[in-house]
Design an enzyme around this catalytic site. Structure first.
Site, short mmCIF file in Angstrom:
data_model
loop_
_atom_site.label_atom_id
_atom_site.label_comp_id
_atom_site.label_asym_id
_atom_site.label_seq_id
_atom_site.Cartn_x
_atom_site.Cartn_y
_atom_site.Cartn_z
N HIS A 139 0.84 -1.21 0.00
CA HIS A 139 0.00 0.00 0.00
C HIS A 139 0.87 1.26 0.00
O HIS A 139 0.55 2.25 -0.65
CB HIS A 139 -0.92 0.02 1.22
N LYS A 191 -1.25 -6.99 -7.83
CA LYS A 191 -1.46 -8.32 -7.23
C LYS A 191 -2.89 -8.76 -7.52
O LYS A 191 -3.15 -9.92 -7.77
CB LYS A 191 -1.18 -8.32 -5.74
N ASP A 192 -3.82 -7.80 -7.49
CA ASP A 192 -5.20 -8.09 -7.89
C ASP A 192 -5.36 -7.65 -9.34
O ASP A 192 -6.08 -6.69 -9.64
CB ASP A 192 -6.18 -7.31 -6.99
N SER A 204 -2.41 -8.36 3.06
CA SER A 204 -2.87 -8.23 4.45
C SER A 204 -3.17 -9.61 5.03
O SER A 204 -3.09 -9.83 6.23
CB SER A 204 -4.13 -7.37 4.50
#
Ligand code: PAF
Length: 301
Positions: A37, A149-150, A186
């Site tokens: 992030h 990543k997504d 996370s």
């Protein structure tokens, strides 16, 4: 740094920047922030006068049997990371602020949401598209930053922005990895030491994907089989999917469309109760090299 929890306060805080002619960058997150992030915030900081961070664990993107209740939260840590990364406004709404009543409106991006994570998590991307479009309307950012990543999420949001002519530029940012290769997430906090050690197979197989594609003569099915076999050697790994598709169209990696497009090698694997995703894009050049491999030439003879 201003921390706001209500939509009215958010709009006021953003408007104060807009009257000064500031450009606005938005980083939407679900909190429990980590270096991945921070890299999105750094990119936003470089390109925008004002950086808005949203931290909201969005219930509409979780299915009934998913980890909404146990999704990790760390408000104090998130605020510290935000401050350290030069965020101007943090938006931390309660669910009742974002959804004072259940949304009757759905946003469904067709075609690319019924595969990969969309196939295992029905409705997930409708929830993502809904909350992201609400955030876009509330903040009105010039740019919005999302991690690769997504990668499917990036494809879905980009397509929504294009289809609806939303006036925002989507900025995809590279995957950030731990030193040993594990993609930061996370959810990594849930992994036991053994699960974490075995989860390194994800980045290992992705690293070897170009070489394995070449050895499979450029055949996406051959590459998938090789990756599945390697992940299958890990006793704690339970494969959800191993896919090779075009990117961003997410079409099968063969035929005319595939010959023009980059490919994505996308993985979702459970280690214990924790589902991890990871991916790698293969450029046209890497695919072309694989297609020109001796094995492929022999197949054509
Ligand atoms: O990627 C995430 O953390 C979430 O899907 C997002 C984009 C913040 C929407 O809730």
């Amino acid at each position: 740094m201003q921390v706001v929890t209500e939509i009215a306060e958010l709009k006021k805080a953003v408007a104060a920047h807009r009257v000064q002619g500031h450009s606005v960058g938005l980083v939407p997150t679900m909190g429990y922030l980590h270096a991945g992030h921070a890299s999105l915030l750094a990119q936003a900081r470089k390109e925008s006068d004002a950086v808005v961070l949203s931290v909201f664990v969005n219930p509409t993107q979780f299915g009934p049997n998913e980890d909404l209740d146990r999704y990790p939260r760390n408000k104090e840590g998130d605020l510290q990371l935000a401050e350290a990364n030069g965020v101007d406004i943090v938006f931390l709404p309660e669910a009742s602020e974002m959804y004072p009543r259940p949304s009757a409106t759905r946003i469904s991006v067709g075609g690319i949401t019924d595969k990969l994570c969309g196939a295992s998590r029905p409705g997930h991307f409708d929830g993502v598209a809904l909350v992201v479009s609400k955030l876009f309307h509330l903040v009105g950012p010039d740019r919005a930053y999302f991690g690769m990543k997504d990668a499917q999420q990036v494809a879905v949001i980009s397509r929504m922005v294009e289809d609806l002519n939303l006036p925002v530029e989507i900025v995809p940012c590279p995957i950030v990895r731990a030193e040993d290769g594990l993609a930061l997430s996370s959810r990594n906090v849930y992994l036991s030491a053994d699960e974490r050690a075995q989860a390194l197979v994800l980045s290992e197989t992705l690293r070897r994907a170009p070489e394995w594609l070449a050895e499979a003569g450029g055949d996406a099915e051959g590459l998938k089989a090789r990756i599945r076999a390697r992940i299958g050697e890990m006793p704690l790994a339970d494969i959800d999917y191993v896919e090779v598709l075009t990117y961003p169209g997410l079409a099968p990696a063969f035929g005319a469309e595939a010959a023009e497009s980059a490919w994505i090698v996308a993985l979702a694997v459970r280690f214990g109760k924790t589902r991890l995703i990871d991916n790698r894009l293969l450029t046209r050049q890497e695919i072309a090299e694989a297609l020109a491999s001796p094995l492929q030439a022999a197949k054509g003879e």
